[in-house]
Design an enzyme around this catalytic site. Structure first.
Site, short mmCIF file in Angstrom:
data_model
loop_
_atom_site.label_atom_id
_atom_site.label_comp_id
_atom_site.label_asym_id
_atom_site.label_seq_id
_atom_site.Cartn_x
_atom_site.Cartn_y
_atom_site.Cartn_z
CB CYS A 14 -1.12 -0.24 1.47
SG CYS A 14 -1.83 1.03 1.47
CB CYS A 17 0.09 1.67 3.90
SG CYS A 17 -1.21 0.78 4.24
#
Length: 95
Positions: A14, A17
């Site tokens: 991600c 993230c």
């Protein structure tokens, strides 16, 4: 109600993230939050599967702020800027 834990749910694949990771780490080291436990969990790690399920994590990154009973006080979804995360956490502590 007492703010005790801050958990960031994310994943290695991600991009948001990965952006939030260093921000979360810096914030976790701030004096304002010395009494709060910070955790950075990977949703794809089987050891975290029960937490992901119990807290119904559907999007990453997601940060949960928990009280002493592990009840959610605040939920932050997405890669928020550092100043916004700090403001959110201070709001929980001081208000």
């Amino acid at each position: 109600m007492s703010f005790k834990k801050c958990i960031k749910f994310g994943a290695v694949w991600c991009a948001p993230c990965r952006i939030l990771g260093p921000i979360f780490h810096r914030v976790s080291e701030m004096e304002d939050f010395k009494d709060v436990e910070f955790y950075d969990l990977d949703i794809d790690d089987q050891e975290n599967a029960e937490l992901v399920r119990n807290y119904q994590i559907r999007n990453v990154p997601t940060i949960l702020c928990l009280d002493e009973n592990n009840e959610v006080i605040r939920k932050v979804v997405g890669a928020v800027p550092e100043h916004q995360l700090i403001s959110t956490l201070r709001d929980i502590i001081y208000n």
